[in-house]
Design an enzyme around this catalytic site. Structure first.
Site, short mmCIF file in Angstrom:
data_model
loop_
_atom_site.label_atom_id
_atom_site.label_comp_id
_atom_site.label_asym_id
_atom_site.label_seq_id
_atom_site.Cartn_x
_atom_site.Cartn_y
_atom_site.Cartn_z
N ALA A 35 113.05 10.62 13.71
CA ALA A 35 112.66 9.78 12.65
C ALA A 35 112.19 8.47 13.11
O ALA A 35 111.52 7.80 12.51
CB ALA A 35 113.93 9.34 12.25
N ASP A 38 106.17 9.22 16.03
CA ASP A 38 104.65 8.83 15.50
C ASP A 38 104.40 9.53 14.32
O ASP A 38 103.71 9.08 13.04
CB ASP A 38 103.80 9.50 16.37
CG ASP A 38 102.43 8.77 16.23
OD1 ASP A 38 102.45 7.30 16.14
OD2 ASP A 38 101.44 9.45 16.07
N LYS A 41 106.54 8.28 11.43
CA LYS A 41 106.13 6.94 10.87
C LYS A 41 104.55 7.06 9.93
O LYS A 41 104.44 6.44 9.11
CB LYS A 41 105.67 5.95 12.32
CG LYS A 41 105.21 4.64 12.07
CD LYS A 41 105.11 4.00 13.52
CE LYS A 41 103.84 4.35 14.14
NZ LYS A 41 103.66 3.62 15.46
N LYS A 165 104.89 22.61 15.43
CA LYS A 165 104.20 23.44 16.41
C LYS A 165 104.57 22.48 17.63
O LYS A 165 104.60 21.29 17.48
CB LYS A 165 102.68 23.64 16.11
CG LYS A 165 102.08 22.29 16.17
CD LYS A 165 100.44 22.27 16.09
CE LYS A 165 100.03 21.02 15.86
NZ LYS A 165 99.41 20.23 16.91
N HIS A 195 100.23 21.69 9.11
CA HIS A 195 99.93 20.83 8.00
C HIS A 195 98.39 21.20 7.38
O HIS A 195 98.17 20.73 6.48
CB HIS A 195 100.08 19.36 8.27
CG HIS A 195 99.02 18.81 9.17
ND1 HIS A 195 98.93 19.10 10.67
CD2 HIS A 195 97.81 18.18 8.71
CE1 HIS A 195 97.84 18.61 11.04
NE2 HIS A 195 97.23 17.90 10.19
N GLU A 233 86.82 15.83 16.37
CA GLU A 233 87.49 14.72 16.07
C GLU A 233 86.86 13.55 16.90
O GLU A 233 86.57 13.77 18.00
CB GLU A 233 88.83 14.73 16.53
CG GLU A 233 89.85 15.94 15.63
CD GLU A 233 91.10 15.76 15.95
OE1 GLU A 233 92.13 15.22 14.98
OE2 GLU A 233 91.48 16.26 17.14
N ASP A 252 96.54 23.16 20.79
CA ASP A 252 96.83 22.05 19.89
C ASP A 252 96.32 22.38 18.61
O ASP A 252 96.78 22.10 17.38
CB ASP A 252 96.41 20.63 20.48
CG ASP A 252 96.67 19.44 19.61
OD1 ASP A 252 97.83 19.57 18.84
OD2 ASP A 252 95.78 18.45 19.57
N HIS A 257 95.95 25.37 13.64
CA HIS A 257 95.23 25.03 12.33
C HIS A 257 93.98 25.78 12.25
O HIS A 257 93.86 26.52 11.05
CB HIS A 257 94.78 23.58 12.62
CG HIS A 257 95.71 22.51 12.99
ND1 HIS A 257 97.10 22.68 12.35
CD2 HIS A 257 96.06 21.40 13.49
CE1 HIS A 257 97.99 21.59 12.56
NE2 HIS A 257 97.18 20.83 13.70
C1 BG6 Z 1 97.51 17.57 14.82
C2 BG6 Z 1 97.26 17.55 16.37
O1 BG6 Z 1 98.25 18.76 14.81
O2 BG6 Z 1 96.39 17.57 14.16
C3 BG6 Z 1 96.33 16.47 16.64
O3 BG6 Z 1 98.05 17.66 17.28
C4 BG6 Z 1 95.22 16.31 15.62
O4 BG6 Z 1 96.04 16.54 17.95
C5 BG6 Z 1 95.63 16.34 14.18
O5 BG6 Z 1 94.36 14.99 15.85
C6 BG6 Z 1 94.46 16.42 13.14
O6 BG6 Z 1 95.08 16.40 11.96
P1 BG6 Z 1 94.40 15.61 10.62
O7 BG6 Z 1 95.00 15.97 9.32
O8 BG6 Z 1 94.77 14.47 11.04
O9 BG6 Z 1 93.05 16.06 10.49
#
Ligand code: BG6
Length: 498
Positions: A35, A38, A41, A165, A195, A233, A252, A257
Site C-alpha cells: 500500500a 509506487d 501511489k 506481473k 493493465h 517509452e 516487462d 502487455h
Molecule cells: C508497466 C511496466 O507494466 O507498464 C513499465 O512495468 C511501463 O515499465 C508501464 O512503463 C507502461 O504502462 P502505461 O500504462 O504507463 O503506458
C-alpha cells in the site's frame, strides 16, 4: 459528481438473466498489499478513491498494508497526497472525507492476526454479504509470502486475489507459481492483471473488429500485409533498477502487455463477450504462435544504462526489444506481427498499426504518386483518450491525376464522453470485484506464452547499444525490411477542435 453506475451494461430491471450478465456488486473489503509502493501511489489509491467518489463501488472499505510502520492517519495523509498528485478527477473536501473514512492501515509487522481482525471489523460494518478482494501490489517473491499469510490468517474464503506481473520468469517458474497459488486459491478466485487490457482503447479493438461489417470481413491474411504493435517509452528506469535489471523489456512489456494486446488484434470472434469464450480465443492465438526465433529479435540497451544506480557494469539486460512474431493459423499464416518497445526512446507512443495489402497500380499514370507513401493503414492509438485513423490514397485537387495520402480520424476527445473514460486499473478493480475474468489472463495463457518464448530466453542475441532519444539500434530496419516502421509518424494526428 454524477452517479455513473447507470453507464455500465447491467441487465435491465426485470429482464431475464443471461450467462453474460456481470455479478451485481457486493460490499467489499479491499486489502491492499504494497500500500505504500509506487503503483499504489500512482494508480491504485487514486483509482479506488475515484471508484468510491463516482459511486461505482458504494460499499467498500480499504485496508492498506505494507512493511512500513504507519498509523492509519499517516496512511490517510499519504493517500491524500497520492490522490491529489496522480488522481485523474478532482475531489472535494467532502468527497475526500468520505473516502478517508473507509481507509485503514495495518503494518505487516503487526502479523496475520492483526490483519484478520481488521478485516473482520470492516466486514461487520459492511454486513453479512461482504466479500474480500486482496490486491497484491508486491514483487513475485513477496506475493508467495502474502498468499501463505492469507491462508494462515483465514482470509481465503469469500475472497478474490489480484496478482501483478511478472507471472514467473519462464515456463518452469510460471508453472511453479501457478501450482503454489492453486494450493490456496482456485483459478476462479485469481485475477492476473495486465493493465493494458483495461485501457479503453484496447477494448475498443474488440468493438471495432467485431461490431463493424466494414472491417470484420477483411481482418485476415487475404487483405492484411502486416501488423505493428509499437510501444516506445520516453521514460527511463524511474528508480526501478531493482525490478528492471533482472527483468528487461521482453519480460516487462512484451510477454505481458504487447502479446496480450496482440491477442485482441488476432483472435477469432468469441462466442460471447464473456470470460471463458474470450480466454479460449486468446489462448488459441498464443498456441498458434510459432516459437520465437532469436534471429527475428533485436535486443538493445541504451548508452548509459550500465552506469545507472543498481545496474551491473556488464549488464546484458535489454532496455529495448523489437521482434517478429508469426501466428501460424488459418487467419494469419504469412502475416508478420512486428512488436517493439523500449525505454528512453525518442517518443512515448502506444500504437497498433494494421497495414493493408496494396491495390494494383498499373492504371495510374507514372508519377501519379500512387503507393508512394506506403500502404493504407488502420492505426489505433492506445492513449487514454483513444484515437483511430484510416489512411488511404485520394486525388489531390486540381488538374491531372496526382494522388496523396489522406486520412479519416476519430478521437474520443471529440465525442464529449472523454470524461467517462475509466483508467485501466479502475476498470480492472471493478471487474475483479464483480468476478468478471474477461480482461484477466489465465494460467494456461501465461504458460503458453512462456513456452513460445523459450528459444529466445535460452539463446538471446547480444544487446546492441542505442542512443537515448532514438528509435532503437539500426538493426530494427533490417528486421522489418522491405517494410518500414510506422513510427515516427510522417503525418501528425489531427488535433481535436476545441
Ligand atoms: C508497466 C511496466 O507494466 O507498464 C513499465 O512495468 C511501463 O515499465 C508501464 O512503463 C507502461 O504502462 P502505461 O500504462 O504507463 O503506458
Amino acid at each position: 459528481m454524477p452517479d455513473r453506475t447507470q453507464t455500465i451494461a447491467y441487465p435491465a430491471p426485470g429482464s431475464r438473466p443471461s450467462r453474460r450478465d456481470p455479478e451485481p456488486l457486493a460490499p467489499h473489503v479491499i486489502v491492499l498489499f504494497g500500500a505504500t509502493g509506487d503503483l499504489a501511489k500512482r494508480k491504485l489509491l487514486p483509482g479506488l478513491a475515484y471508484l468510491q467518489q463516482s459511486k461505482f463501488t458504494p460499499d467498500v472499505r480499504v485496508i492498506g498494508t505494507a512493511t512500513e510502520d504507519l498509523t492509519s492517519d499517516e496512511f490517510r495523509e499519504r493517500a491524500r497526497k497520492a490522490v491529489e498528485t496522480f488522481g485523474t478527477h478532482k475531489m472535494s473536501d467532502e468527497e475526500w472525507a468520505q473516502f478517508a473514512d473507509r481507509l485503514e492501515y495495518v503494518p505487516v509487522t503487526a502479523g496475520p492476526d492483526a490483519l484478520a481482525s481488521a478485516v473482520k471489523a470492516a466486514e461487520e460494518l459492511l454486513g453479512p454479504d461482504a466479500r474480500r478482494l486482496h490486491y497484491l501490489s508486491v514483487p513475485p517473491k513477496a506475493a508467495q509470502a502474502v498468499i501463505a499469510m492469507l491462508r494462515d490468517a483465514g482470509l481465503v474464503e469469500r475472497a478474490r486475489v489480484v496478482m501483478e506481473k511478472p507471472f514467473g520468469d519462464d515456463l518452469a517458474t510460471a508453472i511453479d507459481l501457478n501450482d503454489f497459488v492453486h494450493e490456496t486459491f482456485d483459478e476462479s478466485q485469481i485475477f492476473r492483471i495486465d493493465h493494458f487490457l483495461g485501457k479503453e482503447a484496447a477494448l475498443n479493438i474488440l468493438a471495432f473488429r467485431f461490431a463493424n461489417g466494414l472491417f470484420e470481413p477483411i481482418w485476415n491474411r487475404n487483405f492484411i500485409d502486416h501488423v505493428q504493435i509499437d510501444i516506445p517509452e520516453s521514460l527511463g528506469l524511474d528508480q526501478r533498477a531493482t525490478f528492471y535489471e533482472p527483468t528487461g523489456a521482453f519480460k516487462d512489456m512484451v510477454v505481458t502487455h504487447l502479446m496480450q494486446v496482440m491477442s485482441f488484434v488476432a483472435m477469432e470472434p468469441p462466442t460471447a463477450l464473456e470470460p471463458r469464450a474470450i480466454s479460449e480465443e486468446k489462448n488459441k492465438v498464443f498456441r498458434s504462435m510459432l516459437p520465437i526465433n532469436p534471429g527475428d529479435v533485436v535486443r538493445g540497451q541504451y548508452s548509459g544504462y550500465r552506469g545507472e544506480v543498481g545496474v551491473a557494469p556488464d549488464s546484458d539486460t535489454e532496455t529495448f526489444i523489437a521482434l517478429k512474431v508469426e501466428i501460424d493459423n488459418w487467419r494469419w499464416a504469412g502475416v508478420p506481427f512486428y512488436l517493439r518497445t523500449g525505454k528512453k526512446m525518442a517518443e512515448g507512443q502506444r500504437i497498433i498499426s494494421i497495414a493493408f495489402k496494396e491495390a494494383p497500380k498499373t492504371m495510374f499514370p507514372s508519377g501519379s504518386g500512387v503507393g508512394s507513401e506506403g500502404p493504407d493503414h488502420l492505426t489505433f492509438d492506445l492513449a487514454d483518450s483513444s484515437r483511430v485513423s484510416l489512411s488511404f490514397y485520394g486525388k489531390r485537387p486540381g488538374p491531372g491525376m496526382r494522388l496523396e495520402k489522406l486520412s479519416m480520424q476519430f478521437s474520443t476527445q471529440e465525442t464529449g464522453s472523454a470524461g467517462d473514460v475509466l483508467e485501466a486499473y479502475e476498470r480492472l478493480i471493478l471487474d475483479a470485484m464483480r468476478g468478471d475474468h474477461t480482461l484477466f489472463t489465465t494460467a494456461e495463457g501465461i504458460e503458453s506464452l512462456w513456452d513460445r518464448s523459450a528459444p529466445l530466453l535460452e539463446d538471446p542475441p547480444p544487446v546492441k547499444p542505442y542512443q537515448p532519444g532514438t528509435w532503437g539500434p539500426n538493426a530494427i530496419h533490417q528486421l522489418i525490411a522491405p517494410r518500414a516502421w510506422r513510427l515516427p509518424f510522417e503525418r501528425e494526428w489531427r488535433q481535436a477542435k476545441q
